[in-house]
Design a protein around this motif. Structure first.
Motif, PDB file in Angstrom:
ATOM      1  N   ALA A 194       0.812  -1.207   0.000  1.00  0.00           N
ATOM      2  CA  ALA A 194       0.000   0.000   0.000  1.00  0.00           C
ATOM      3  C   ALA A 194       0.854   1.270   0.000  1.00  0.00           C
ATOM      4  O   ALA A 194       0.332   2.364   0.217  1.00  0.00           O
ATOM      5  N   ASP A 195       2.160   1.128  -0.262  1.00  0.00           N
ATOM      6  CA  ASP A 195       3.023   2.314  -0.379  1.00  0.00           C
ATOM      7  C   ASP A 195       3.294   2.635  -1.841  1.00  0.00           C
ATOM      8  O   ASP A 195       4.262   3.321  -2.159  1.00  0.00           O
ATOM      9  N   ALA A 233       4.383  -1.789 -22.391  1.00  0.00           N
ATOM     10  CA  ALA A 233       4.006  -3.206 -22.310  1.00  0.00           C
ATOM     11  C   ALA A 233       2.542  -3.409 -22.717  1.00  0.00           C
ATOM     12  O   ALA A 233       2.164  -4.455 -23.252  1.00  0.00           O
ATOM     13  N   PHE A 234       1.731  -2.388 -22.457  1.00  0.00           N
ATOM     14  CA  PHE A 234       0.287  -2.533 -22.705  1.00  0.00           C
ATOM     15  C   PHE A 234      -0.051  -2.518 -24.190  1.00  0.00           C
ATOM     16  O   PHE A 234      -1.108  -3.005 -24.587  1.00  0.00           O
ATOM     17  N   ASP A 235       0.865  -1.962 -25.008  1.00  0.00           N
ATOM     18  CA  ASP A 235       0.630  -1.957 -26.461  1.00  0.00           C
ATOM     19  C   ASP A 235       0.682  -3.365 -27.045  1.00  0.00           C
ATOM     20  O   ASP A 235       0.234  -3.585 -28.169  1.00  0.00           O
ATOM     21  N   LYS A 236       1.254  -4.299 -26.283  1.00  0.00           N
ATOM     22  CA  LYS A 236       1.375  -5.677 -26.773  1.00  0.00           C
ATOM     23  C   LYS A 236       0.144  -6.526 -26.463  1.00  0.00           C
ATOM     24  O   LYS A 236       0.031  -7.659 -26.904  1.00  0.00           O
ATOM     25  N   ILE A 237      -0.766  -5.977 -25.670  1.00  0.00           N
ATOM     26  CA  ILE A 237      -1.926  -6.773 -25.226  1.00  0.00           C
ATOM     27  C   ILE A 237      -2.894  -7.023 -26.395  1.00  0.00           C
ATOM     28  O   ILE A 237      -3.153  -6.124 -27.198  1.00  0.00           O
ATOM     29  N   ASN A 238      -3.412  -8.209 -26.427  1.00  0.00           N
ATOM     30  CA  ASN A 238      -4.472  -8.590 -27.365  1.00  0.00           C
ATOM     31  C   ASN A 238      -5.582  -7.534 -27.360  1.00  0.00           C
ATOM     32  O   ASN A 238      -6.240  -7.321 -26.337  1.00  0.00           O
ATOM     33  N   PRO A 239      -5.821  -6.842 -28.495  1.00  0.00           N
ATOM     34  CA  PRO A 239      -6.845  -5.788 -28.512  1.00  0.00           C
ATOM     35  C   PRO A 239      -8.227  -6.332 -28.158  1.00  0.00           C
ATOM     36  O   PRO A 239      -9.098  -5.589 -27.694  1.00  0.00           O
ATOM     37  N   LYS A 240      -8.428  -7.633 -28.377  1.00  0.00           N
ATOM     38  CA  LYS A 240      -9.748  -8.222 -28.106  1.00  0.00           C
ATOM     39  C   LYS A 240      -9.846  -8.828 -26.707  1.00  0.00           C
ATOM     40  O   LYS A 240     -10.825  -9.517 -26.392  1.00  0.00           O
ATOM     41  N   ALA A 241      -8.845  -8.605 -25.873  1.00  0.00           N
ATOM     42  CA  ALA A 241      -8.891  -9.138 -24.507  1.00  0.00           C
ATOM     43  C   ALA A 241     -10.125  -8.596 -23.791  1.00  0.00           C
ATOM     44  O   ALA A 241     -10.555  -7.465 -24.042  1.00  0.00           O
ATOM     45  N   LYS A 242     -10.686  -9.432 -22.897  1.00  0.00           N
ATOM     46  CA  LYS A 242     -11.932  -9.026 -22.236  1.00  0.00           C
ATOM     47  C   LYS A 242     -11.707  -8.005 -21.130  1.00  0.00           C
ATOM     48  O   LYS A 242     -12.649  -7.342 -20.703  1.00  0.00           O
ATOM     49  N   GLY A 243     -10.483  -7.922 -20.664  1.00  0.00           N
ATOM     50  CA  GLY A 243     -10.229  -6.918 -19.621  1.00  0.00           C
ATOM     51  C   GLY A 243      -8.904  -7.127 -18.930  1.00  0.00           C
ATOM     52  O   GLY A 243      -8.244  -8.151 -19.117  1.00  0.00           O
ATOM     53  N   LEU A 244      -8.544  -6.127 -18.133  1.00  0.00           N
ATOM     54  CA  LEU A 244      -7.324  -6.195 -17.332  1.00  0.00           C
ATOM     55  C   LEU A 244      -7.713  -6.382 -15.865  1.00  0.00           C
ATOM     56  O   LEU A 244      -8.733  -5.849 -15.424  1.00  0.00           O
ATOM     57  N   LEU A 245      -6.893  -7.123 -15.150  1.00  0.00           N
ATOM     58  CA  LEU A 245      -7.132  -7.315 -13.722  1.00  0.00           C
ATOM     59  C   LEU A 245      -5.861  -6.934 -12.970  1.00  0.00           C
ATOM     60  O   LEU A 245      -4.821  -7.585 -13.106  1.00  0.00           O
ATOM     61  N   THR A 246      -5.956  -5.869 -12.196  1.00  0.00           N
ATOM     62  CA  THR A 246      -4.820  -5.455 -11.368  1.00  0.00           C
ATOM     63  C   THR A 246      -4.935  -6.156 -10.021  1.00  0.00           C
ATOM     64  O   THR A 246      -5.999  -6.113  -9.396  1.00  0.00           O
ATOM     65  N   VAL A 247      -3.850  -6.795  -9.604  1.00  0.00           N
ATOM     66  CA  VAL A 247      -3.861  -7.510  -8.319  1.00  0.00           C
ATOM     67  C   VAL A 247      -2.785  -6.898  -7.423  1.00  0.00           C
ATOM     68  O   VAL A 247      -1.625  -6.797  -7.813  1.00  0.00           O
ATOM     69  N   GLU A 248      -3.208  -6.468  -6.256  1.00  0.00           N
ATOM     70  CA  GLU A 248      -2.268  -5.820  -5.333  1.00  0.00           C
ATOM     71  C   GLU A 248      -2.565  -6.208  -3.893  1.00  0.00           C
ATOM     72  O   GLU A 248      -3.696  -6.560  -3.564  1.00  0.00           O
ATOM     73  N   MET A 249      -1.554  -6.079  -3.040  1.00  0.00           N
ATOM     74  CA  MET A 249      -1.769  -6.169  -1.596  1.00  0.00           C
ATOM     75  C   MET A 249      -2.068  -4.760  -1.080  1.00  0.00           C
ATOM     76  O   MET A 249      -1.312  -4.173  -0.316  1.00  0.00           O
ATOM     77  N   SER A 250      -3.167  -4.212  -1.607  1.00  0.00           N
ATOM     78  CA  SER A 250      -3.612  -2.877  -1.186  1.00  0.00           C
ATOM     79  C   SER A 250      -5.076  -2.791  -1.584  1.00  0.00           C
ATOM     80  O   SER A 250      -5.629  -3.730  -2.159  1.00  0.00           O
ATOM     81  N   MET A 251      -5.686  -1.652  -1.327  1.00  0.00           N
ATOM     82  CA  MET A 251      -7.080  -1.476  -1.730  1.00  0.00           C
ATOM     83  C   MET A 251      -7.180  -0.976  -3.169  1.00  0.00           C
ATOM     84  O   MET A 251      -8.268  -0.669  -3.652  1.00  0.00           O
ATOM     85  N   GLY A 252      -6.048  -0.888  -3.868  1.00  0.00           N
ATOM     86  CA  GLY A 252      -6.046  -0.484  -5.270  1.00  0.00           C
ATOM     87  C   GLY A 252      -5.291   0.809  -5.471  1.00  0.00           C
ATOM     88  O   GLY A 252      -5.878   1.890  -5.315  1.00  0.00           O
ATOM     89  N   GLN A 253      -4.001   0.710  -5.807  1.00  0.00           N
ATOM     90  CA  GLN A 253      -3.186   1.912  -6.026  1.00  0.00           C
ATOM     91  C   GLN A 253      -2.550   1.891  -7.411  1.00  0.00           C
ATOM     92  O   GLN A 253      -2.743   2.806  -8.205  1.00  0.00           O
ATOM     93  N   PHE A 313     -10.147  -4.762 -10.428  1.00  0.00           N
ATOM     94  CA  PHE A 313      -9.178  -4.857  -9.336  1.00  0.00           C
ATOM     95  C   PHE A 313      -9.490  -6.045  -8.436  1.00  0.00           C
ATOM     96  O   PHE A 313     -10.638  -6.338  -8.140  1.00  0.00           O
ATOM     97  N   HIS A 314      -8.428  -6.718  -7.998  1.00  0.00           N
ATOM     98  CA  HIS A 314      -8.567  -7.711  -6.941  1.00  0.00           C
ATOM     99  C   HIS A 314      -7.423  -7.515  -5.963  1.00  0.00           C
ATOM    100  O   HIS A 314      -6.267  -7.389  -6.380  1.00  0.00           O
ATOM    101  N   GLY A 315      -7.725  -7.474  -4.707  1.00  0.00           N
ATOM    102  CA  GLY A 315      -6.629  -7.299  -3.757  1.00  0.00           C
ATOM    103  C   GLY A 315      -7.039  -7.583  -2.337  1.00  0.00           C
ATOM    104  O   GLY A 315      -8.223  -7.739  -2.025  1.00  0.00           O
ATOM    105  N   LYS A 316      -6.027  -7.693  -1.489  1.00  0.00           N
ATOM    106  CA  LYS A 316      -6.247  -7.788  -0.046  1.00  0.00           C
ATOM    107  C   LYS A 316      -5.267  -6.822   0.591  1.00  0.00           C
ATOM    108  O   LYS A 316      -4.218  -6.534   0.006  1.00  0.00           O
ATOM    109  N   SER A 317      -5.586  -6.363   1.757  1.00  0.00           N
ATOM    110  CA  SER A 317      -4.666  -5.430   2.400  1.00  0.00           C
ATOM    111  C   SER A 317      -4.641  -5.688   3.895  1.00  0.00           C
ATOM    112  O   SER A 317      -5.240  -6.643   4.376  1.00  0.00           O
TER     113      SER A 317
END
Lengths: 225, 353
Positions: B119-120, B290-310, B327-331
């Motif tokens: 969370a920093d 790095a994000f320019d390489k992502i499949n344009p038809k991907a259904k979505g991005l999932l950010t995973v962090e040990m925080s509430m989302g930073q 977002f998916h995470g625990k803190s």
């Protein structure tokens, strides 16, 4: 391997990060074969993470009682010892395993109980991992043994070869530790009591003079190496 | 050299000493206490100086002084302690001094917990200090990677005259792993002709300072810093991108959390679900490319962090509206589980239970 023949009061010490807790947890589970009552007393007042009390619920389900800090929270770093430990030391019907914090500083907690423990009779083992930078030579291991004895007021009765590189351990690692511990035995007369190996390695050791103690990794999450 | 088994906190020190670090100023805090402990034992043996300061504020200002005199210097702390260092980091960045800072993050805010956290991220990448400054942030995901990065980070700090933050978490600090200390590849480093080691009456005095009372001069200084930041963004971005070109969902995670995600990816792969991973190794500069390489038809991005989302804020900037960002995470000191990541991925593709 068969049932455990160690004293019912067994103390696990060693260098910081030598693998005491993983051994103590596995040893407690193994003790269920020989004892109706098994208590694992977590006396680690040094380490804030990877302590046996984190597995208390899991071990309770198996029939092992875990005594941690008198503070309820498993992530507390307050060195508070509960009176339950006295009971577990004195209870002659209990196989009591004492998981001690690393290094002489961790073993100091034992001094408070040394008279009580001596009256009961005990085995105190030192866990040796020859892949830890601080315990790679006979002299270094002997220095740790001496200092742990001095700070605990108790005598080491056995060596546990726990030389590994986690999931990337090879037989060579175990044999390296075996050789180191054998030399320590030659110098001190203190025997090797167990040689710890994850199951994939344990199955490959054919030498009957190596007293293999197969373990599962309870303290490492699946995503850790 | 053969592999040895070390705790992250020990390994980070050994790497620093091997990289020529000879000065350490710090103040104890869990879960990084093995750092000052190791330094206090080993630094004097190699002719270095370990000093336990009276506070984190004092420690970071000692780093300022040692760096100004040309020393290879490091400090370390954990989240609340890092908060205290922010003013000094701004001064060090302002005065363009090289140093290495290690943060083994724990749960927050405030005193929080002693268990691991991430969370920093805002503090590390946006800066808790004042002014238009940046510093490099590395986020290793294993002890080996941390060792390799740390050995290089002193050179990077010298080349750009900028603080380098190595951002771990309590898990990276406390966990044991096999490590190998490779021979450092010597880089060509600029001469430190700006340090304050005495003029010997042969040159004008060097001044280490972050005070510019003339607005025009300060603006000029900020333009110079900005140009340096752009150069770092061009040259120093690091990341790992796995299977993003044909993924249904791409996870973005760094450090410890990236390992949990990799574990989840293996499970999902068995079920025939293609998941990619972008693992930023530098959090600043953030690996937008790095994000320019992502499949344009991907259904979505999932950010995973040990925080509430930073970090998700940076993911949204990098995504630039091309994909939905969940977002998916625990803190608080809890580590997300592979099972939790699997559920979150399935929710995005709509095939969840």
């Amino acid at each position: 391997m068969g049932d455990l023949r160690d004293n019912r009061l067994t103390i696990i010490t060693g260098h910081y990060g030598s693998g005491k807790t993983e051994f103590a947890v596995n040893y407690s589970i193994k003790s269920l074969n020989s004892y109706n009552k098994v208590v694992l007393a977590d006396l680690d007042i040094v380490n804030p993470y990877f302590r046996s009390r984190e597995k208390a619920a899991f071990l309770k389900n198996m029939g092992i009682r875990v005594i941690g800090s008198s503070m309820m929270n498993s992530s507390m770093e307050i060195p508070a010892l509960t009176a339950d430990i006295n009971g577990a030391i004195d209870d002659k019907t209990s196989k009591t395993i004492m998981d001690i914090g690393g290094d002489p500083v961790g073993a100091r907690v034992l001094a408070r109980y040394s008279n009580q423990i001596s009256m009961q009779g005990y085995d105190m083992f030192i866990v040796v991992n020859a892949n830890r930078p601080e315990t790679q030579t006979v002299e270094a291991v002997k220095r740790y043994m001496n200092n742990i004895e001095l700070s605990s007021g108790l005598k080491i009765s056995g060596l546990i070869n726990n030389t590994h590189l986690l999931r990337s351990t090879s037989i060579d690692d175990l044999l390296k530790g075996h050789e180191l511990c054998q030399k320590v035995t030659e110098d001190t007369g203190i025997p090797i009591v167990y040689e710890v190996a994850i199951r994939s390695i344990a199955d490959m050791i054919k030498d009957p003079s190596i007293k293999i103690f197969p373990i599962d990794l309870y303290m490492r999450e699946d995503w850790m190496s | 050299m053969a592999k040895v088994l070390m705790k992250g906190n020990e390994a980070v020190c050994e790497a620093a000493i091997r990289a020529g670090c000879r000065y350490f100023f710090g103040y104890p805090i869990t879960p990084q206490n093995e750092v000052p402990e190791y330094m206090s034992e080993k630094l004097p043996k190699v002719g270095g100086v370990f000093l336990q300061a009276e506070s984190e504020v004092a420690a970071i200002n000692m780093v300022y002084g040692a760096a100004g005199a040309g020393g290879r210097v490091m400090t370390s702390s954990s989240s609340p302690g890092m908060a205290l260092k922010q003013e000094g980091i701004s001064y060090i960045a302002g005065a363009e001094l090289p140093c290495v800072i290690v943060n083994m993050m724990r749960g927050g805010p405030g005193l929080g917990s002693i268990q691991p956290g991430q969370a920093d991220y805002f503090q590390a990448t946006r800066g808790g200090g004042n002014g238009d400054y940046r510093h490099i942030v590395y986020a290793p995901a294993s002890i080996q990677e941390m060792v390799d990065i740390l050995m290089e980070s002193f050179d990077i700090a010298d080349i750009y005259r900028i603080p380098v933050l190595v951002l771990g978490d309590g898990m990276i600090g406390q966990m044991m792993e096999a490590v190998e200390f490779k021979e450092a590849i010597p880089k060509e480093l600029p001469e430190k002709d700006w340090i304050t080691t005495g003029t010997k009456e042969k040159r004008k005095p060097n001044v280490i300072n972050s005070l510019y009372l003339e607005p025009e001069l300060l603006y000029e200084h900020n333009l110079k810093l900005e140009a340096k930041h752009r150069l770092i963004e061009e040259n120093e971005v690091r990341y790992e991108a796995t299977g993003v070109e044909d993924a249904e969902v791409v996870c973005v995670a760094y450090g410890t959390t990236a390992r949990v995600v990799k574990n989840a990816m293996e499970e999902l792969e068995k079920e025939g679900i293609k998941v990619g991973l972008i693992r930023p190794i530098t959090l600043w500069p953030f690996p937008n490319e790095a994000f320019d390489k992502i499949n344009p038809k991907a259904k979505g991005l999932l950010t995973v962090e040990m925080s509430m989302g930073q970090m998700i804020d940076d993911v949204k900037i990098a995504s630039n509206g091309r994909w939905t960002t969940d977002f998916h995470g625990k803190s608080g000191g809890l580590v997300p589980s592979p099972a939790g990541v699997i559920d979150a991925v399935k929710k995005i593709i709509g095939g969840g239970k």
